[in-house]
Every structure is written in C-alpha cells, then in structure tokens.
Write a protein that holds these residues in place. Structure first.
Motif, short mmCIF file in Angstrom:
data_model
loop_
_atom_site.label_atom_id
_atom_site.label_comp_id
_atom_site.label_asym_id
_atom_site.label_seq_id
_atom_site.Cartn_x
_atom_site.Cartn_y
_atom_site.Cartn_z
N ALA A 113 0.81 -1.22 0.00
CA ALA A 113 0.00 0.00 0.00
C ALA A 113 0.84 1.27 0.00
O ALA A 113 0.45 2.27 -0.61
CB ALA A 113 -0.94 0.01 1.21
N ALA A 114 1.99 1.25 0.69
CA ALA A 114 2.80 2.47 0.84
C ALA A 114 1.91 3.59 1.38
O ALA A 114 1.13 3.37 2.31
CB ALA A 114 3.48 2.83 -0.48
N SER A 115 1.96 4.77 0.78
CA SER A 115 1.14 5.90 1.27
C SER A 115 -0.32 5.80 0.85
O SER A 115 -1.14 6.63 1.26
CB SER A 115 1.73 7.22 0.77
N LEU A 116 -0.66 4.81 0.03
CA LEU A 116 -2.06 4.63 -0.35
C LEU A 116 -2.91 4.09 0.81
O LEU A 116 -4.13 3.97 0.67
CB LEU A 116 -2.15 3.69 -1.55
N ILE A 117 -2.27 3.78 1.95
CA ILE A 117 -3.01 3.36 3.14
C ILE A 117 -3.53 4.57 3.90
O ILE A 117 -4.44 4.45 4.74
CB ILE A 117 -2.12 2.49 4.05
N LYS A 118 -2.98 5.75 3.63
CA LYS A 118 -3.31 6.94 4.42
C LYS A 118 -4.76 7.40 4.27
O LYS A 118 -5.35 7.91 5.24
CB LYS A 118 -2.34 8.08 4.06
N THR A 258 -1.03 9.61 -3.94
CA THR A 258 0.03 8.79 -4.52
C THR A 258 0.61 7.86 -3.45
O THR A 258 0.41 8.05 -2.25
CB THR A 258 1.16 9.67 -5.06
N GLY A 259 1.34 6.86 -3.92
CA GLY A 259 2.03 5.96 -3.01
C GLY A 259 3.31 5.46 -3.64
O GLY A 259 3.30 5.03 -4.80
N PHE A 260 4.41 5.55 -2.90
CA PHE A 260 5.68 5.05 -3.41
C PHE A 260 6.49 4.43 -2.29
O PHE A 260 6.58 4.98 -1.19
CB PHE A 260 6.50 6.16 -4.07
N VAL A 261 7.07 3.28 -2.59
CA VAL A 261 8.05 2.62 -1.75
C VAL A 261 8.87 1.75 -2.68
O VAL A 261 8.44 1.49 -3.82
CB VAL A 261 7.36 1.80 -0.64
N CYS A 262 10.04 1.36 -2.28
CA CYS A 262 10.87 0.52 -3.16
C CYS A 262 10.09 -0.72 -3.57
O CYS A 262 9.80 -1.59 -2.74
CB CYS A 262 12.16 0.12 -2.43
N GLY A 263 9.73 -0.79 -4.84
CA GLY A 263 8.95 -1.92 -5.33
C GLY A 263 7.51 -1.58 -5.65
O GLY A 263 6.79 -2.43 -6.19
N LEU A 264 7.07 -0.35 -5.35
CA LEU A 264 5.69 0.02 -5.70
C LEU A 264 5.63 1.51 -6.05
O LEU A 264 6.23 2.34 -5.37
CB LEU A 264 4.73 -0.25 -4.57
N ASN A 265 4.91 1.80 -7.12
CA ASN A 265 4.63 3.18 -7.52
C ASN A 265 3.18 3.22 -7.99
O ASN A 265 2.80 2.45 -8.88
CB ASN A 265 5.57 3.63 -8.65
N GLY A 266 2.37 4.06 -7.36
CA GLY A 266 0.96 4.06 -7.71
C GLY A 266 0.27 5.37 -7.44
O GLY A 266 0.82 6.26 -6.77
N ASP A 267 -0.93 5.48 -7.96
CA ASP A 267 -1.75 6.67 -7.77
C ASP A 267 -3.21 6.25 -7.91
O ASP A 267 -3.54 5.38 -8.72
CB ASP A 267 -1.41 7.74 -8.81
N PHE A 285 -9.73 6.49 -11.28
CA PHE A 285 -8.59 5.77 -11.82
C PHE A 285 -7.79 5.18 -10.67
O PHE A 285 -7.67 5.79 -9.60
CB PHE A 285 -7.68 6.72 -12.62
N VAL A 286 -7.30 3.99 -10.85
CA VAL A 286 -6.33 3.38 -9.93
C VAL A 286 -5.25 2.76 -10.80
O VAL A 286 -5.53 1.88 -11.62
CB VAL A 286 -6.97 2.30 -9.03
#
Length: 334
Positions: A113-118, A258-267, A285-286
């Motif tokens: 999830a990275a920051s997409l959990i917020k 947005t969400g980013f961590v090593c191994g994930l990039n998303g919006d 959009f996801v």
C-alpha cells in the motif's frame, strides 16, 4: 533628415495625407495588420477550440475498448523496457458519470500500500470523530492535512497513536475495524510507517481503492459533511503522478493520493473532467505498478512514473474524445 518627422516643419506636411507621404519610389503596401489580425484570430480560435482539441503527438485510447487498449499499451511499454521483468500492473477505471466499469486489470491482486493506506487512516479518524470518541480541533485537522496533502509519515504515526489513546497497536486495530466496516476486505494496516517510509507489510487492492473513491464521490463515507472535508484535502494534494500537463491545461480538478516505496509506484483518485470539458465525464482511476524484487534504483522509480503519466494522458484523452464526439463536435488535433 527628411525622414525625421520632428525636423520637418508642419507647413510641408499638413496637407499631405500621412498614408501617401513617402520618399523614394512607390512600394506596394503590405497588409501588415492582416498578418497580426490573422495570428490574433488564430490564437482566439485555438482558445475557443481548446476544449475540443487533443495533442497530436499522443494517440488516445478508445473509450469503448479501454481495457483492450491498456493491455496493448502495457505490451508496448515492455518492448520499450519501461516495464521490466517482475513489474506487475493493476488498473481499474470507472466512469462515474455513465456508471460503467471500463477497465479492471489485476484489480483483486494484493499490492503493497505504501502511502495509499493513508486515506483509510483519515477515514478512521473522521469515523471516530463522528461517533464522538475523538474531538475535532485545529491540531487534528493540521495532522490530517499534513498526512494527505504532503504525505507526512510522522503525522500518520501520530494520528495512529491518537486513535489508540497512546497505544500504537490499538490505533492499528481501530483503523482495521473501520476498514472492515466499509467492506474493504482486501486492505489491512499491519504496521506504522517506519523512518524513511520503508513500509512493506500494509497492503490494499485496486478494487478497494476504487471503492473508497466511489463512496467518497457519492458522499457516503462517514457522512456528507466529512466526505466533503476529505475530498477537499485530496484536491489539495501537492504530488501527483496523474495530474499531468494535459489535465492541468484543460483545468480538470484531480482529487488523488500517490504511493511510493521501493517496489511500488501508484496513484489513485478522481478526475473531475466535467468541471472543465462540456459534456465531460468524471472518472475514478487506480494505477499501481509493483515489483516483488523491490528495486532501489532511482531509474526504476522514474520509469514507472513515466508509465503512470503516459497511461493517465491516454485515459484522460479517451474520455475527452468521447465527450467531444457525444456533443457532435469535430475533434481538433493540435
């Protein structure tokens, strides 16, 4: 000297029309003003047709076959090495105006999830406020704004402790209870966000994120008032992979995270195309790209951001072209 009007006495020129007074052989008049007028007219025409134009360098997806075109684009991106072996993509596109699901690719696959959990943390906070278990004040709003707008990790952990009355584990439990209440069955917050933002245990899916923004759009999260508060924060997000130059130029508002961590990039979020394009459509959009090998290179992050922006542009233009054609207006390619 005669060419300098300030030296020539008025008696020599007072009876001669200024347009016909000239020195030397006659030169055919050049309609300079016509050139200026034509360029001005062109600018006005471009301004007038901006809402009905698309960039000529980008080939948009087809609205009715969006999922097929996205698959083809992913294959093309792999050939261009912008997607490397190990990259997995989740996509979910929902037309809010027409009520149609246009694309769903690996939407039920659990991703980091990275920051997409917020967004779910903010939902839990407002749920507790609505039930009277927390008091809403300026300090709480400031923490929520820092968590969503600038994606501050310290603010997220502080809110978890507030939810748990000082106990971090209890705060995580409160968030997960609220997540289950709204039926986000494939989302879970397992850990706080450690220093450096290297969180790998929290997970979610493209389906749950799209459902979150669907409920938010229809003001069914907590209450209408708190849904509007959440929407306002998403509209103010500073970093966005999807809010590209084309979308900003048209003036379409975007509420996303947005969400980013090593191994994930998303919006994930909502594009309010109807606010800028006559007959435009709002859509969810996801877009998520995950690599289980957790590449740490900056190049991987930059390439994935390019992929997200490219997909965003083509999806946005697909909706725009569809809206223009529905109005019976010719699409102009600039």
């Amino acid at each position: 000297l005669l060419t300098s009007g300030w030296i020539l006495p008025d008696i020599f020129v007072q009876d001669i029309p200024v347009e016909r007074f000239q020195l030397g052989p006659a030169v055919p008049e050049k309609p300079v003003w016509n050139i200026a007028l034509s360029s001005c007219t062109a600018r006005k025409a471009r301004r007038k047709t901006k809402k009905y134009s698309i960039p000529g360098r980008i080939k948009p997806f087809e609205y009715g076959r969006l999922e097929r075109d996205i698959w083809k684009e992913l294959v093309n991106l792999k050939k261009r090495k912008l997607l490397v072996p190990g990259d997995e993509v989740s996509v979910r596109i929902l037309d809010l105006t027409g009520g149609r699901l246009l694309a769903s690719i690996s939407a039920d696959k659990k991703r980091m999830a990275a920051s997409l959990i917020k967004p779910f943390v903010m939902l839990a906070v407002y749920e507790q406020v609505h039930r009277g278990k927390l008091k809403r004040n300026k300090r709480l709003e400031r923490l929520l704004r820092r968590m969503i707008v600038v994606s501050n990790n310290w603010a997220t952990n502080r809110l978890l402790r507030i939810l748990g009355r000082g106990d971090l584990k209890k705060g995580l439990r409160v968030v997960n209870v609220v997540i289950r209440k709204y039926r986000f069955y494939h989302t879970k917050m397992v850990e706080m966000i450690p220093p450096g933002g290297k969180t790998y245990k929290n997970y979610t899916t493209a389906r749950d994120l799209s459902r979150f923004f669907y409920l938010l759009y229809h003001k069914r999260l907590v209450s209408q008032y708190y849904s509007e508060l959440m929407m306002k924060k998403f509209l103010d997000v500073r970093t966005s992979r999807v809010r590209t130059y084309i979308i900003r130029k048209d003036g379409s508002p975007v509420a996303d995270k947005t969400g980013f961590v090593c191994g994930l990039n998303g919006d994930a979020g909502i594009v309010f195309q109807s606010k800028a394009i006559p007959g435009g459509r709002d859509y969810i959009f996801v877009l998520m790209i995950e690599n289980k090998n957790k590449p740490h290179s900056r190049r991987w992050r930059c390439h994935k951001t390019r992929v997200l922006r490219r997909l965003s542009n083509k999806i946005y233009l697909a909706f725009k072209v569809h809206a223009i054609k529905q109005r019976g207006v010719k699409v102009v390619s600039l």
